[in-house]
Design a protein around this motif. Structure first.
Motif, mmCIF file in Angstrom:
data_model
loop_
_atom_site.group_PDB
_atom_site.id
_atom_site.type_symbol
_atom_site.label_atom_id
_atom_site.label_comp_id
_atom_site.label_asym_id
_atom_site.label_seq_id
_atom_site.Cartn_x
_atom_site.Cartn_y
_atom_site.Cartn_z
ATOM 1 N N ASN A 195 -4.536 8.543 -8.656
ATOM 2 C CA ASN A 195 -4.973 9.764 -9.343
ATOM 3 C C ASN A 195 -6.330 10.267 -8.855
ATOM 4 N N GLU A 196 -7.111 9.380 -8.252
ATOM 5 C CA GLU A 196 -8.366 9.807 -7.614
ATOM 6 C C GLU A 196 -8.063 10.404 -6.252
ATOM 7 N N LYS A 199 -6.748 14.042 -5.511
ATOM 8 C CA LYS A 199 -7.662 15.195 -5.539
ATOM 9 C C LYS A 199 -8.295 15.435 -4.158
ATOM 10 N N ASN A 254 0.134 5.301 -21.564
ATOM 11 C CA ASN A 254 -0.681 6.090 -20.626
ATOM 12 C C ASN A 254 0.095 6.728 -19.482
ATOM 13 N N GLN A 257 0.896 10.766 -19.286
ATOM 14 C CA GLN A 257 -0.250 11.638 -19.011
ATOM 15 C C GLN A 257 -0.748 11.442 -17.571
ATOM 16 N N THR A 258 -0.738 10.180 -17.141
ATOM 17 C CA THR A 258 -1.175 9.865 -15.778
ATOM 18 C C THR A 258 -0.268 10.571 -14.761
ATOM 19 N N ASN A 260 1.622 13.296 -15.301
ATOM 20 C CA ASN A 260 1.413 14.739 -15.398
ATOM 21 C C ASN A 260 0.162 15.170 -14.617
ATOM 22 N N GLU A 261 -0.916 14.410 -14.794
ATOM 23 C CA GLU A 261 -2.181 14.708 -14.082
ATOM 24 C C GLU A 261 -1.964 14.694 -12.573
ATOM 25 N N LEU A 262 -1.231 13.682 -12.137
ATOM 26 C CA LEU A 262 -1.022 13.529 -10.695
ATOM 27 C C LEU A 262 -0.230 14.709 -10.124
ATOM 28 N N LYS A 264 0.029 17.659 -11.408
ATOM 29 C CA LYS A 264 -0.798 18.860 -11.530
ATOM 30 C C LYS A 264 -1.776 18.971 -10.347
ATOM 31 N N ASN A 265 -2.398 17.865 -9.990
ATOM 32 C CA ASN A 265 -3.434 17.887 -8.948
ATOM 33 C C ASN A 265 -2.899 17.832 -7.515
#
Ligand SMILES: C[S@@+](CC[C@H](N)C(=O)[O-])C[C@H]1O[C@@H](n2cnc3c(N)ncnc32)[C@H](O)[C@@H]1O
Length: 334
Positions: A195-196, A199, A254, A257-258, A260-262, A264-265
Motif C-alpha cells: 500500500n506504500e 503510491k 482490515n 479497507q486495505t 480498497n485503498e490499494l 484507489k491509489n
C-alpha cells in the motif's frame, strides 16, 4: 520452493487469461506487487518491457532480486564450487536452530546448520570486500535460500520443526544455481508494504496476489528471513521466532479497507487479483470494490491444492479450491 499460495502451477493459466484481455504485453510495464517466489513475474519477464516486483518479506526480495532483477549472465561455477566445499561453522543457525547445540530446536541437521552458517558468512565477506557484485550476492543468497529450504526439517513451513530428522533433511546441503532468464530490460525490485509502494509506481498491468487468510508469511517463513538477513537477535520461544511484520491483508477487520485503498491509489489500467474461495474477502465484496473504479469481470478455475497421496494406507484427500482471477479495467483514477 514449496510456498503457501504459490502460483507456480497456475502461472500458465494466469498468463493466458491476462494476455486474452490485455493483448500484446511486450511494450507493457508489469507489476507483481505481492511477488512471493516470483512465479508470475518470472512468467512475464521475457514478454514485457519491464517487471516491477515487490514483497514485504526480505527473503522474497532476495529471490525476486535474483530471478527478476538479474538479467545478465553470471559465471557462477567457481563461487558455488567454493561454497559447497566449505567446512561447517558453529554460527547463529547452528546455535539456535540445530539440536546439536543444545538449543532444543531442530530445523536442520547439525551438519546442514553448520554449513548454512559457513556459506552465509562467506557470501557476506565476499560482499563486504567487494569481491562480488550485488547481482552475484543476490544470486548466491537466492541459491542458498532455495537449497537450505529443501533440507529443512519441517512438515512444510517454519511454524514448527519435526522431532526426528526426516529423510529429505538428512541429505547434505548442496547448493545448485538459482538460474534466471537473461534479457536487456532493466527491472525494479522492492521490499516494501504494497500500500506504500502503490503510491510510488505506475505502469500498465498490475497483478495482485495478496495473502488470502490469517496465516502471516513473516512467521511461517521466519527462518528464511533469518538466513537472508543473518542479523543478531534473541530467538523467541519454542520455534525461535524473530519479530515479524503483521500484514493487514491477513486480518479480517482490515483487509477490505486495505484492498480498497490499494485499488484507489493504483496508477495502472489493467488490474488482476488472484484470490480463492476460502479467502477473507468474499467474491461479492471484491466485485463491489473493483466495480467502483471501472469495468469489472472475473474468471474462475478449479485447482487441486494437494496432490493425492500415492500411499493408499494414508487417506489424504486432494482438496479442490476455486481460484478466481478478478479483473478491472480502471477508468476512474484518483
Ligand atoms: C499468496 S503469496 C504470493 C505468492 C506469489 N504469487 C508466488 O507465486 O510465489 C502473498 C505474498 O504477499 C506478501 N505480503 C503480505 N503482506 C504484504 C504487504 N502488506 N505488502 C507486500 N507484500 C505482502 C507475502 O510475503 C507473500 O509473499
Amino acid at each position: 520452493m514449496n510456498y503457501i499460495g504459490s502460483k507456480n502451477k497456475l502461472s500458465k493459466f494466469i498468463k493466458a487469461e491476462i494476455k486474452k484481455i490485455v493483448g500484446e504485453t511486450k511494450d507493457k510495464v508489469f507489476c507483481d506487487l505481492f511477488a512471493g517466489t516470483g512465479a508470475i513475474g518470472r512468467t512475464f519477464k521475457l514478454d514485457t518491457k519491464k517487471i516491477i516486483a515487490n514483497d514485504v518479506e526480505y527473503y522474497s526480495f532476495v529471490l525476486n532480486r535474483n530471478y527478476i532483477g538479474n538479467h545478465h549472465k553470471i559465471d557462477w561455477h567457481e563461487y558455488l564450487d567454493e561454497l559447497n566445499h566449505l567446512e561447517g561453522i558453529n554460527g547463529f543457525i547452528f546455535k539456535h536452530y540445530c539440536a546439536g547445540s543444545g538449543c532444543e530446536r531442530q530445523y536442520f541437521s547439525d551438519n546442514n546448520g553448520r554449513k548454512i552458517d559457513a556459506v552465509r558468512q562467506k557470501i557476506e565477506s565476499w560482499k563486504s570486500t567487494e569481491y562480488i557484485t550485488d547481482d552475484i550476492y543476490y544470486f548466491l543468497l537466492a541459491s542458498l535460500l532455495e537449497h537450505a529450504d529443501a533440507v529443512a526439517n519441517t512438515a512444510s513451513v517454519y511454524g514448527a520443526f519435526l522431532k526426528t530428522i526426516k529423510k529429505s533433511a538428512q541429505k547434505e546441503l548442496w547448493i545448485k544455481p538459482a538460474l534466471f532468464e537473461t534479457n536487456h530490460a532493466e527491472h525494479e525490485i522492492y521490499n516494501k508494504d504494497a500500500n506504500e509502494l502503490i503510491k510510488e509506481v505506475e505502469g500498465d498491468i498490475l497483478y495482485l496476489d495478496p495473502p488470502y487468510n490469517a496465516r502471516q508469511y513473516g512467521s511461517n517463513y521466519h527462518l528464511l528471513n533469518t538466513i537472508a538477513l543473518y542479523d543478531n537477535f534473541q530467538p523467541a520461544g519454542k520455534t525461535g521466532l524473530r519479530e515479524y511484520k503483521r500484514s493487514l491483508w491477513c486480518q479480517k477487520g482490515n483487509v477490505q479497507q486495505t484492498f480498497n485503498e490499494l485499488i484507489k491509489n493504483a496508477k495502472f489500467k489493467y488490474i488482476f487479483l488472484s484470490y480463492n474461495n476460502e479467502g477473507l474477502m468474499p467474491p461479492e465484496t471484491i466485485k463491489t470494490i473493483m466495480s467502483e473504479y471501472g469495468r469489472y469481470d472475473v474468471i474462475e478455475t478449479t485447482y487441486q491444492r494437494f496432490k493425492a497421496d500415492t500411499n493408499e494406507n494414508r487417506n489424504h484427500k486432494a482438496s479442490e479450491t476455486v481460484e478466481y482471477l478478478h479483473f478491472l479495467e480502471k477508468s476512474c483514477f484518483g
